[in-house]
Design a protein around this motif. Sequence first.
Motif, PDB file in Angstrom:
ATOM      1  N   ASN A 287      20.320 -62.005  26.050  1.00  0.00           N
ATOM      2  CA  ASN A 287      21.645 -62.493  26.436  1.00  0.00           C
ATOM      3  C   ASN A 287      22.537 -62.839  25.241  1.00  0.00           C
ATOM      4  O   ASN A 287      23.701 -62.427  25.199  1.00  0.00           O
ATOM      5  N   PRO A 288      22.052 -63.593  24.228  1.00  0.00           N
ATOM      6  CA  PRO A 288      22.917 -63.877  23.067  1.00  0.00           C
ATOM      7  C   PRO A 288      23.315 -62.617  22.310  1.00  0.00           C
ATOM      8  O   PRO A 288      24.438 -62.511  21.816  1.00  0.00           O
ATOM      9  N   ILE A 289      22.402 -61.661  22.225  1.00  0.00           N
ATOM     10  CA  ILE A 289      22.696 -60.408  21.522  1.00  0.00           C
ATOM     11  C   ILE A 289      23.768 -59.632  22.273  1.00  0.00           C
ATOM     12  O   ILE A 289      24.710 -59.085  21.680  1.00  0.00           O
ATOM     13  N   ILE A 290      23.656 -59.580  23.592  1.00  0.00           N
ATOM     14  CA  ILE A 290      24.628 -58.849  24.418  1.00  0.00           C
ATOM     15  C   ILE A 290      26.024 -59.433  24.246  1.00  0.00           C
ATOM     16  O   ILE A 290      27.010 -58.697  24.082  1.00  0.00           O
ATOM     17  N   TYR A 291      26.127 -60.754  24.256  1.00  0.00           N
ATOM     18  CA  TYR A 291      27.438 -61.387  24.123  1.00  0.00           C
ATOM     19  C   TYR A 291      27.981 -61.303  22.694  1.00  0.00           C
ATOM     20  O   TYR A 291      29.192 -61.238  22.494  1.00  0.00           O
ATOM     21  N   SER A 292      27.104 -61.295  21.721  1.00  0.00           N
ATOM     22  CA  SER A 292      27.557 -61.273  20.325  1.00  0.00           C
ATOM     23  C   SER A 292      28.011 -59.884  19.889  1.00  0.00           C
ATOM     24  O   SER A 292      28.980 -59.743  19.139  1.00  0.00           O
ATOM     25  N   LEU A 293      27.318 -58.844  20.353  1.00  0.00           N
ATOM     26  CA  LEU A 293      27.608 -57.491  19.888  1.00  0.00           C
ATOM     27  C   LEU A 293      28.985 -57.010  20.330  1.00  0.00           C
ATOM     28  O   LEU A 293      29.649 -56.281  19.599  1.00  0.00           O
ATOM     29  N   ARG A 294      29.433 -57.394  21.523  1.00  0.00           N
ATOM     30  CA  ARG A 294      30.690 -56.892  22.067  1.00  0.00           C
ATOM     31  C   ARG A 294      31.801 -57.927  22.059  1.00  0.00           C
ATOM     32  O   ARG A 294      32.885 -57.665  22.578  1.00  0.00           O
ATOM     33  N   ASN A 295      31.561 -59.077  21.493  1.00  0.00           N
ATOM     34  CA  ASN A 295      32.538 -60.154  21.552  1.00  0.00           C
ATOM     35  C   ASN A 295      33.139 -60.399  20.166  1.00  0.00           C
ATOM     36  O   ASN A 295      32.487 -60.954  19.275  1.00  0.00           O
ATOM     37  N   LYS A 296      34.386 -59.983  19.989  1.00  0.00           N
ATOM     38  CA  LYS A 296      35.029 -60.121  18.684  1.00  0.00           C
ATOM     39  C   LYS A 296      35.298 -61.584  18.343  1.00  0.00           C
ATOM     40  O   LYS A 296      35.206 -61.968  17.177  1.00  0.00           O
ATOM     41  N   GLU A 297      35.618 -62.390  19.347  1.00  0.00           N
ATOM     42  CA  GLU A 297      35.877 -63.815  19.086  1.00  0.00           C
ATOM     43  C   GLU A 297      34.618 -64.511  18.588  1.00  0.00           C
ATOM     44  O   GLU A 297      34.683 -65.357  17.686  1.00  0.00           O
ATOM     45  N   MET A 298      33.468 -64.148  19.169  1.00  0.00           N
ATOM     46  CA  MET A 298      32.200 -64.725  18.733  1.00  0.00           C
ATOM     47  C   MET A 298      31.859 -64.264  17.315  1.00  0.00           C
ATOM     48  O   MET A 298      31.383 -65.058  16.490  1.00  0.00           O
ATOM     49  N   GLN A 299      32.125 -63.019  17.020  1.00  0.00           N
ATOM     50  CA  GLN A 299      31.871 -62.499  15.676  1.00  0.00           C
ATOM     51  C   GLN A 299      32.758 -63.176  14.646  1.00  0.00           C
ATOM     52  O   GLN A 299      32.311 -63.522  13.551  1.00  0.00           O
ATOM     53  N   GLN A 300      34.029 -63.388  14.996  1.00  0.00           N
ATOM     54  CA  GLN A 300      34.949 -64.071  14.085  1.00  0.00           C
ATOM     55  C   GLN A 300      34.528 -65.523  13.875  1.00  0.00           C
ATOM     56  O   GLN A 300      34.606 -66.039  12.755  1.00  0.00           O
ATOM     57  N   ALA A 301      34.077 -66.174  14.933  1.00  0.00           N
ATOM     58  CA  ALA A 301      33.617 -67.556  14.808  1.00  0.00           C
ATOM     59  C   ALA A 301      32.390 -67.645  13.906  1.00  0.00           C
ATOM     60  O   ALA A 301      32.257 -68.579  13.109  1.00  0.00           O
TER      61      ALA A 301
END
Length: 314
Positions: A287-301
């Motif tokens: 679940n964390p990998i799925i949300y991190s890979l496609r989430n630009k806001e999470m990557q920027q954070a």
Amino acid sequence: MKPGNQSSVTGFILVGLTNDPLLEGLLFLLLLFVYTLTLVGNLTILLLVCCSAPLHTPMYLFLTQLSLLDITFSSAISPKTLVDLLSQKRTISLPGCIAQIYLFGACASTESFMLTSMAFDRYVAICNPLLYTLTMTKCLCARLVAGSYLGGFLHSLIHATCLLWLSFCGPDVIDHFACDYPVLLKLSCTDISINELLRFVIAASFVMVTPLIVIFVSYFKIVTAILRIRTTGGRRRAASTCISHFTCVFLFYGTSFCMEILPNSSSSALQYKLLSLTLTGFIPALNPIIYSLRNKEMQQALRRFLYQTSHSSC
């Protein structure tokens, strides 16, 4: 009928995943890696959302709760399984077995409701974007989160309480790597018709089918709204906010339904164990990998957090 004190069995022997020493060593390393990934990934999401002001939105509030549930969900099963893989004596007491079933069921049920709340959030964000801030208020989000926890833990409490009224006279061997509700029912020497009825009426309809219907209806309207967007870029941006959530829904409900419809036969015991392992071990790590890979806001954070951490240490 008096609760549990009529049982002659006070503990159970867990068969586990395998009796092959080589496979046990490999499984221990794999499960240790997956459990560590679960803790690191979900704790990272909690840390990023707490420390990053742009992530203080309803979507990420639900995501933090999903991460908390995944940590608790996995921790209810994985540590005991890891210890058993290194031990020759795989036993668990009757109270410990019921406690494990309760915690597992509470987290699974709450996660089902939480995924439904997240689907509603995505529905409002895409189908009614101008009313999003007015609809998804802090009060409503708090109610959705509290309702998910209340419904999940109350549902599991009902089943755990019903287990206390059963007697276990033997055998005392559970063909599983953890205490599992349907497997434990088969070992009871008392009538389990009420337990089975509650499992079908409450667990199947209230916890599985109803949330899934709400999610499907939400996504039907979401897809309809996305198709009405004229620009390709607009459709892509709208869809990208839902893909991660839909992937998590597919993994969670797909695995859960496969476990429910799997025939009760000895030939399916291994498949049932593998599905249980996927649900309790691999999905919380994914679940964390799925949300991190496609989430630009999470990557920027994450980049901001790493940059601030590196500069503060200097």
